[in-house]
Design a protein around this motif. Structure first.
Motif, PDB file in Angstrom:
ATOM      1  N   ASP A  66       2.350   1.736  -3.563  1.00 39.82           N
ATOM      2  CA  ASP A  66       1.421   1.639  -4.689  1.00 39.82           C
ATOM      3  C   ASP A  66       1.278   2.989  -5.395  1.00 39.82           C
ATOM      4  OD1 ASP A  66      -1.761   1.805  -5.555  1.00 39.82           O
ATOM      5  OD2 ASP A  66      -0.799  -0.125  -5.971  1.00 39.82           O
ATOM      6  N   LYS A  67       1.146   2.956  -6.706  1.00 39.62           N
ATOM      7  CA  LYS A  67       1.006   4.196  -7.479  1.00 39.62           C
ATOM      8  C   LYS A  67      -0.192   5.013  -7.037  1.00 39.62           C
ATOM      9  CE  LYS A  67      -1.536   2.079 -11.266  1.00 39.62           C
ATOM     10  NZ  LYS A  67      -1.563   1.747 -12.655  1.00 39.62           N
ATOM     11  N   ASN A  68      -1.253   4.341  -6.570  1.00 48.18           N
ATOM     12  CA  ASN A  68      -2.433   5.069  -6.106  1.00 48.18           C
ATOM     13  C   ASN A  68      -2.172   5.788  -4.790  1.00 48.18           C
ATOM     14  OD1 ASN A  68      -4.057   4.304  -8.326  1.00 48.18           O
ATOM     15  ND2 ASN A  68      -4.422   2.319  -7.367  1.00 48.18           N
ATOM     16  N   SER A  69      -1.278   5.259  -3.981  1.00 49.63           N
ATOM     17  CA  SER A  69      -0.912   5.933  -2.728  1.00 49.63           C
ATOM     18  C   SER A  69       0.069   7.065  -2.986  1.00 49.63           C
ATOM     19  CB  SER A  69      -0.278   4.938  -1.754  1.00 49.63           C
ATOM     20  OG  SER A  69      -1.199   3.953  -1.384  1.00 49.63           O
TER      21      SER A  69
ATOM     22  N   ARG B 142       0.538   8.760  -5.839  1.00 50.10           N
ATOM     23  CA  ARG B 142      -0.159   9.804  -6.606  1.00 50.10           C
ATOM     24  C   ARG B 142       0.786  10.866  -7.163  1.00 50.10           C
ATOM     25  NH1 ARG B 142      -6.157  11.112  -5.155  1.00 50.10           N
ATOM     26  NH2 ARG B 142      -6.904   9.000  -5.186  1.00 50.10           N
TER      27      ARG B 142
ATOM     28  N   SER C  38       0.820  -1.209   0.000  1.00 55.66           N
ATOM     29  CA  SER C  38       0.000   0.000   0.000  1.00 55.66           C
ATOM     30  C   SER C  38       0.855   1.260   0.000  1.00 55.66           C
ATOM     31  CB  SER C  38      -0.924   0.023   1.222  1.00 55.66           C
ATOM     32  OG  SER C  38      -1.863  -1.008   1.128  1.00 55.66           O
TER      33      SER C  38
END
Length: 160
Positions: A124-127, A129, A121
């Motif tokens: 992660d690319k979403n975290s 950003r 997490s």
């Protein structure tokens, strides 16, 4: 599709050899002959599936008496591997390679499932950003190295 299948078979064969001893010393040409493939196919399997981030050290000696030695390393018992992982990560690492490192740490029981989820997490690319891929991979590398350094010290402390 056939190439993927033969790669899977070669990987499985090499892992069976490793299962006996944790070290396999092979001749690329012998394995290539066994599976009726070109030696570069053996290189492909070794270079993509027996990597440091997957928990393997590969040593190669070229020439007539040449060999390839594959060794499965236990990250818990071998803290120098943390240094090699950090060198591998370097200044930048992509999501896929970072995830492979986390899976190897999990499989070698350096971390548990919860820790693996937290690490994944965090990188992660979403975290992260970050719109710039180069910066994203740089930040991911720094975060992952920080976590690996912390694991190394915990691992060292727990063995004393």
């Amino acid at each position: 599709m056939a190439e993927t299948n033969i790669s899977d078979l070669i990987e499985q064969y090499l892992k069976e050899i490793l299962g006996e001893d944790d070290i396999a010393e092979i001749k690329r040409s012998e394995i290539a002959n066994r599976f009726a493939v070109v030696p570069s196919q053996i290189n492909y399997v070794i270079n993509t599936r027996f990597t440091l981030q997957n928990g393997y050290i590969v040593e190669s000696k070229r020439g007539g008496g040449g060999y390839i030695r594959i060794e499965h390393v236990d990250l818990v018992d071998d803290t120098k591997i943390f240094d090699e992982l950090i060198d591998y990560i370097g200044d930048s690492i992509g999501q896929s390679n970072a995830d492979q490192i986390i899976v190897a740490l999990l499989e070698d029981k350096v971390i548990n499932n919860r820790e693996a989820d937290l690490m994944s997490s965090a990188i992660d690319k979403n975290s992260l950003r970050i719109s710039d891929k180069v910066t994203e991979n740089t930040v991911r590398a720094r975060v992952l190295i920080g976590m690996i350094n912390r694991l190394r010290f915990e691992s060292t402390d727990s063995h004393e």
